[in-house]
Enzyme design. Structure first.
Site, mmCIF file in Angstrom:
data_model
loop_
_atom_site.group_PDB
_atom_site.id
_atom_site.type_symbol
_atom_site.label_atom_id
_atom_site.label_comp_id
_atom_site.label_asym_id
_atom_site.label_seq_id
_atom_site.Cartn_x
_atom_site.Cartn_y
_atom_site.Cartn_z
ATOM 1 C CB SER A 1 26.375 12.763 3.113
ATOM 2 O OG SER A 1 25.297 12.616 4.007
ATOM 3 C CG ASP B 1 22.824 12.221 0.021
ATOM 4 O OD1 ASP B 1 24.035 12.479 -0.008
ATOM 5 O OD2 ASP B 1 22.363 11.225 0.602
#
Length: 333
Positions: free
Chosen positions: A52, A208
């Site tokens: 991320s 993610d």
């Protein structure tokens, strides 16, 4: 070239693992700055891994962006533009969520990452090949950057570019920005990234990386018993967990909604907490206290950004003041 970059290139190599944390990523830049000041270098022989926001910052480090420039672009970034919904506000976001599985398009983030990398001469993973004659790494592992992504269609943690071959894709040809933005695609917040498999036309849905490993601290570790060539440093966007008894204030539960949130948070963090609770991991991790700032606080102001950056620098400087590689190896390896 900036003085701190000169010092880093003439200093000691190290591997670096950066935790995800959305807008808190400016704290990672502060920690990287202090590591560079100490003379460590990354992206030459040492590699970088991230999830991320850690993937975003890690990609800039691997691309060779100088620390002063990195701090500048991260401080000047208008995080509010990440919320790139359609022209009709909540209606557009609702339609996007139902039809494209995310409230926001993620196009601004992709464009921004692409522009920053291209300013450093980097576009594909082929531009991030390691130049390390002393390395024993296989060809698929010979890259400066590794990005952690969650492939929800196969149920695997994808380590890109290492795992592109599993999709029938040539790693050197894949866009770095695609992998970084997939790692940063917070579920339901940003649209997931799709990988089309050339052999059968199927599509892998990637989101993610923090769902499976927000802090992949062991990604570069050699098998137990083998001495590492240099240290691996981790940077985690949270205060150091207290030793001893566990406390019930990490994700308080006082009703069905808070229980649901606690369940998701626990599942997403379970993998990494096994490692963080290991003293050997804590001994090589820089813990940056981010003052409770939320990963999706895209309205974060300039003052708070600067505070996060300085906290990252201070945490790394304090860690390095006591760091001793030989002592670490003697105790834990």
């Amino acid at each position: 070239m900036d003085n701190d970059q000169d010092v880093a290139r003439n200093g000691e190599p190290a591997d670096l693992v950066l935790e995800g944390g959305g807008v808190k990523g400016i704290g990672l830049v502060g920690a990287v700055s202090a590591l560079f000041d100490k003379g460590y270098r990354f992206g030459d022989q040492g590699r970088i891994a991230g999830t991320s926001a850690g993937a975003v910052v890690g990609s800039l480090v691997a691309a060779g962006m100088t620390v002063p420039r990195m701090a500048e672009v991260m401080r000047e970034l208008d995080y509010r533009r990440f919320r790139d919904g359609g022209p009709f506000g909540p209606v557009s976001r609702g339609v996007s969520l139902v039809t494209r599985m995310g409230l926001y398009k993620g196009r601004y983030l992709h464009r921004w990452v692409t522009e920053q990398l291209e300013s450093c001469g980097v576009r594909t993973f082929g531009d991030l090949r390691l130049d390390d004659p002393g390395s024993a790494l296989s060809r698929e592992h010979g890259y400066k950057l590794v990005v952690v992504v969650s492939d929800v269609t196969s149920g695997h943690m994808a380590r890109l570019p290492w795992d592109y071959w599993r999709y029938g894709l040539e790693a050197d040809e894949q866009l770095v920005a695609d992998a970084v933005c997939a790692s940063a695609a917070i579920p339901f917040f940003f649209r997931p990234v799709h990988l089309k498999l050339p052999e059968d036309g199927q599509v892998a849905v990637c989101t993610d990386g923090g769902m499976l490993s927000n802090f992949p601290i062991n990604i570069f570790d050699r098998p137990r018993g083998e001495r590492p060539r240099w240290p691996t440093f981790g940077v985690k966007l949270s205060g150091k967990p207290p030793a001893g008894r566990w406390h019930a204030n990490w994700a308080p539960v006082n009703g069905p909604l808070s229980l649901a949130k606690a369940l998701v948070t626990t599942m997403a963090n379970a993998h990494d907490r096994l490692y963080v609770d290991d003293p050997a991991v804590g001994a090589r991790t820089i813990f940056v206290d981010t003052m409770g700032v939320k990963a999706t606080d895209f309205s974060i102001g300039a003052g708070l950004r600067l505070e996060l950056y300085e906290r990252g620098r201070a945490a790394a400087a304090e860690f390095l003041a006591d760091w001793d590689l030989e002592a670490y190896l003697d105790e834990y390896r």
